[in-house]
Design an enzyme around this catalytic site. Sequence first.
Site: not given
Length: 384
Positions: A91, A264, A302, A304, A307, A333
């Site tokens: 940014d 973002d 999920c 991930c 999980c 997660h």
Amino acid sequence: MEFEFSVTQVHNKARTGRLVTPHGTVETPLFMPVGTQATVKGISNRELVEVGSQIVLANTYHLMLRPGPERIAGLGGLHGFTGYTGPWLTDSGGFQVMSLGHRRVISEEGVTFSNHLNGDRTLLTPERSITVQEQLGADIIMAFDECPPYPAERDYLEASLERTLRWLERSLAAKTRSDQALFGITQGGVEPDLRRASTLETIKFDLPGYAIGGLAVGEPKEKMIQAVELSTDILPPDRPRYLMGVGHPEDLVAGVALGVDMFDCVYPTRTGRFGYALVDEGRLNLSSARYKDDPEPIDPACDCYACQNHSRAYLTHLVRAGEMLGLRLLSLHNLRYLHRLMEEARRAIATGSYGEFARRFAARRWPAGEPAWFRQAMERAGVW
């Protein structure tokens, strides 16, 4: 390698795309994790890749103060310094113009900040912002802008809009590296005529991409959606569109429907550090005693690491015990949740079923009925 963007599929206003950067090609629409200090808090580079991150955002203002752009440049830019070799976006420092309002003074030259580390006065100009971003070496860099707060007086919005355009011209003149794509940022608050004027003037610079700035700063969702729709209707269809600072799942679904390509926000990782897990229904508060004996994963659907390997009971224990692993796992997660959401959105656009995707999302999110702003976004997008 030149910066390239191509739209691959279109469904009403929603679209998928392919964005080519010097450090990799990414698929849009996408969500970008925020690594303010050149790190996504608590998450390793390998984990970022594993959860599906494609671009990581770093903060010009904070890295300018510590460790300094010269040091980062000497160590190979963000890619060499951090070891994360995929695409980076930096940014401009413009958001700090608003968020550090009590520490700054705005002039035509730039913004003078009271350094939050030691109190020293620091001047950030469009030229300095571009120089720092070139030293950091991100693939995508942002023009220096003024992000006004909400609410703001119309006179202030007009002045900041005009100043942002003048700063864009100076940012472009200061740019020297051909391997970085400079995006312009539109402003104008939620005033339709100002937002339209800002967008029309900004696209005259014929830049590689454009960001919709000054939203998600406290305005009602209805007004944010109106500003997004107005912007995407004007922005060139062959350039990426980046909605800055937006990361709530429902906002991503609405933004994609209206033609946004990039998002973002600190929301997923900050929420994880507060002990919350993102799920289709909203958030699970894993500091709550209600999950102390729950053997289920956060989300059975999920994929991930958290999980696939841990129960809500174990994660609740970690959070309540103040163990950093718990907050890391929740952050992982939450990032994976948003990346999976964008993967599902891309598939829905490709198959012409974005309306069905959005309806399923809304039914899980709001069993009693979706809010008016979300329904209006879908209707304006032509998918409901």
